[in-house]
Scaffold this active site. Structure first.
Site, PDB file in Angstrom:
ATOM      1  N   ASN A  89      12.242   2.137   0.684  1.00 15.96           N
ATOM      2  CA  ASN A  89      11.319   2.768   1.759  1.00 15.96           C
ATOM      3  C   ASN A  89      11.578   1.872   3.194  1.00 15.96           C
ATOM      4  O   ASN A  89      11.156   0.757   3.246  1.00 15.96           O
ATOM      5  CB  ASN A  89       9.853   2.342   1.382  1.00 15.96           C
ATOM      6  CG  ASN A  89       8.939   2.662   2.711  1.00 15.96           C
ATOM      7  OD1 ASN A  89       9.350   3.185   3.451  1.00 15.96           O
ATOM      8  ND2 ASN A  89       7.616   2.278   2.439  1.00 15.96           N
ATOM      9  N   LYS A 144      10.491   2.320   5.989  1.00 16.04           N
ATOM     10  CA  LYS A 144       9.774   2.028   7.098  1.00 16.04           C
ATOM     11  C   LYS A 144      10.271   2.325   8.590  1.00 16.04           C
ATOM     12  O   LYS A 144      11.092   3.318   8.546  1.00 16.04           O
ATOM     13  CB  LYS A 144       9.047   0.915   6.878  1.00 16.04           C
ATOM     14  CG  LYS A 144       8.438   0.548   5.558  1.00 16.04           C
ATOM     15  CD  LYS A 144       7.541  -0.455   5.441  1.00 16.04           C
ATOM     16  CE  LYS A 144       7.257  -0.810   4.088  1.00 16.04           C
ATOM     17  NZ  LYS A 144       6.224  -1.907   3.750  1.00 16.04           N
ATOM     18  N   HIS A 163       0.872   5.705   1.029  1.00 17.71           N
ATOM     19  CA  HIS A 163       1.211   4.364   1.309  1.00 17.71           C
ATOM     20  C   HIS A 163       0.167   3.599   2.074  1.00 17.71           C
ATOM     21  O   HIS A 163      -0.353   4.114   2.984  1.00 17.71           O
ATOM     22  CB  HIS A 163       2.364   4.249   2.211  1.00 17.71           C
ATOM     23  CG  HIS A 163       3.060   2.969   2.053  1.00 17.71           C
ATOM     24  ND1 HIS A 163       2.551   1.957   2.879  1.00 17.71           N
ATOM     25  CD2 HIS A 163       4.269   2.441   1.613  1.00 17.71           C
ATOM     26  CE1 HIS A 163       3.445   0.726   2.734  1.00 17.71           C
ATOM     27  NE2 HIS A 163       4.418   0.917   1.667  1.00 17.71           N
ATOM     28  N   GLU A 195       0.105   1.400   4.516  1.00 16.59           N
ATOM     29  CA  GLU A 195       0.164   1.572   5.823  1.00 16.59           C
ATOM     30  C   GLU A 195      -0.271   2.906   6.363  1.00 16.59           C
ATOM     31  O   GLU A 195      -1.140   2.859   7.408  1.00 16.59           O
ATOM     32  CB  GLU A 195       1.716   1.276   6.191  1.00 16.59           C
ATOM     33  CG  GLU A 195       2.095  -0.158   5.930  1.00 16.59           C
ATOM     34  CD  GLU A 195       3.490  -0.460   5.630  1.00 16.59           C
ATOM     35  OE1 GLU A 195       4.298   0.313   5.946  1.00 16.59           O
ATOM     36  OE2 GLU A 195       3.703  -1.564   5.108  1.00 16.59           O
ATOM     37  N   GLU A 232       1.010  -0.499  -5.590  1.00 19.53           N
ATOM     38  CA  GLU A 232       1.547  -1.450  -4.655  1.00 19.53           C
ATOM     39  C   GLU A 232       0.143  -2.243  -4.022  1.00 19.53           C
ATOM     40  O   GLU A 232      -0.393  -1.877  -3.137  1.00 19.53           O
ATOM     41  CB  GLU A 232       1.989  -0.746  -3.283  1.00 19.53           C
ATOM     42  CG  GLU A 232       3.367   0.225  -3.668  1.00 19.53           C
ATOM     43  CD  GLU A 232       4.147   0.329  -2.415  1.00 19.53           C
ATOM     44  OE1 GLU A 232       5.381   0.184  -2.508  1.00 19.53           O
ATOM     45  OE2 GLU A 232       3.661   0.841  -1.290  1.00 19.53           O
ATOM     46  N   GLY A 265       5.027  -6.804   2.096  1.00 19.87           N
ATOM     47  CA  GLY A 265       5.737  -7.568   3.177  1.00 19.87           C
ATOM     48  C   GLY A 265       5.213  -9.004   3.573  1.00 19.87           C
ATOM     49  O   GLY A 265       5.590  -9.465   4.475  1.00 19.87           O
ATOM     50  N   SER A 298       6.807  -6.911  -1.840  1.00 20.10           N
ATOM     51  CA  SER A 298       7.755  -8.216  -1.945  1.00 20.10           C
ATOM     52  C   SER A 298       8.548  -8.147  -3.116  1.00 20.10           C
ATOM     53  O   SER A 298       8.718  -9.343  -3.782  1.00 20.10           O
ATOM     54  CB  SER A 298       6.793  -9.419  -1.629  1.00 20.10           C
ATOM     55  OG  SER A 298       6.287  -9.303  -0.360  1.00 20.10           O
TER      56      SER A 298
HETATM   57  P1  PGA Z   1       7.828  -4.640   0.823  1.00 19.46           P
HETATM   58  O1  PGA Z   1       7.162  -3.314   1.255  1.00 19.46           O
HETATM   59  O2  PGA Z   1       8.922  -4.601  -0.286  1.00 19.46           O
HETATM   60  O3  PGA Z   1       8.564  -4.656   2.180  1.00 19.46           O
HETATM   61  O4  PGA Z   1       6.780  -5.628   0.608  1.00 19.46           O
HETATM   62  C1  PGA Z   1       7.074  -2.301  -0.191  1.00 19.46           C
HETATM   63  C2  PGA Z   1       6.558  -1.272   0.424  1.00 19.46           C
HETATM   64  O5  PGA Z   1       5.617  -1.252   1.470  1.00 19.46           O
HETATM   65  O6  PGA Z   1       6.865   0.072  -0.027  1.00 19.46           O
END
Ligand code: PGA
Length: 252
Positions: free
Chosen positions: A9, A11, A97, A99, A169, A175, A215
């Protein structure tokens, strides 16, 4: 047997040129030394989907979108429909997601509509769920995830439900550099699979891929993926570096 999947992803990162470059690098590394048993999905920003698709071997790498509209078409300025995503050649779409849930206030009802439209058109939804740190500290993580699944995807017919990929997640891990421990991931993945089994039967539960996200990187992926119920990863930051992403693909 359920599929092992690693999805990157991106983003809101990369411009067109750097996105194409990343796709070419990933494509080359996978062709040379990627684990052939792992399904790889690249999920760039909408604006790059077509170019990324044309930069990779589509037999080996599939492409997804990071979001889709909860409406099918019409006067919804700025929205991108599942039909548009499908027509450009993408096969997957991330839905729910954290976010999107948090920053854009997407509700369970909207996510249910998005999933329904995706299934109808033949896109594979990667449906995300996961708790915040406050919810985990209050020991509500299981009930939060259960509710997200209940409202988002457990209402579908079994033959539709079986086409969904689930991504667990935990919000506190996304992140932050603080991944869930392999035990925490396995515990939640087992819980989710058990819920699926109760609702749709054991065979369906055994066949659904449940990805971990938050992460996940080349250094911790093998420990996470070694768990019985962790079938791969939804990768953010580490998917932006071709070598790190390859390391995750080869971590099974
Ligand atoms: P990250 O994000 O690996 O940067 O923690 C994962 C995600 O949000 O899909």
């Amino acid at each position: 047997m359920r599929k092992k999947i690693v999805a990157g992803n991106w983003k809101m990162n990369t411009d067109l040129e750097s996105g194409k470059k990343l796709a070419v690098e990933v494509n080359q590394l996978i062709a040379e030394k990627g684990n052939p048993e792992v399904k790889v999905v690249l999920i760039p920003p909408f604006t790059h989907i077509f170019a990324v698709l044309n930069s990779v071997n589509s037999q080996r790498i599939e492409i997804g979108a990071q979001n889709c509209s909860s409406e099918s078409k019409g006067a919804f300025t700025g929205e991108v429909s599942v039909e548009m995503i499908k027509s450009i050649g993408a096969t997957h779409v991330i839905i729910g997601h954290s976010e999107r849930r948090n920053y854009f206030k997407e509700t369970d009802e909207m996510l249910n509509k998005k999933t329904k439209l995706s299934l109808e058109i033949g896109l594979t939804p990667i449906f995300c769920c996961g708790e915040t740190l406050e919810q985990r500290n209050a020991k509500n993580h299981f009930s939060v995830v259960e509710e997200q699944l209940n409202k988002g995807i457990f209402g579908f017919e079994k033959n539709d439900f079986e086409k969904i990929v689930i991504a667990y997640e935990p919000v506190w891990a996304i992140g932050t550099g603080l991944n869930a421990t392999p035990e925490q991931a396995q515990e939640m993945h087992f819980f989710i699979r058990n819920l699926i089994s109760k609702k749709f039967g054991n065979e369906t539960a055994e066949n659904i891929s449940i990805l971990y996200g938050g992460s996940c990187n080349a250094a911790n992926a093998s420990q996470l993926f070694a768990n019985q119920d962790v079938d791969g990863g939804l990768i953010g930051g580490a998917s932006l570096k071709a070598n790190d992403f390859l390391g995750i693909i080869n971590a099974f």
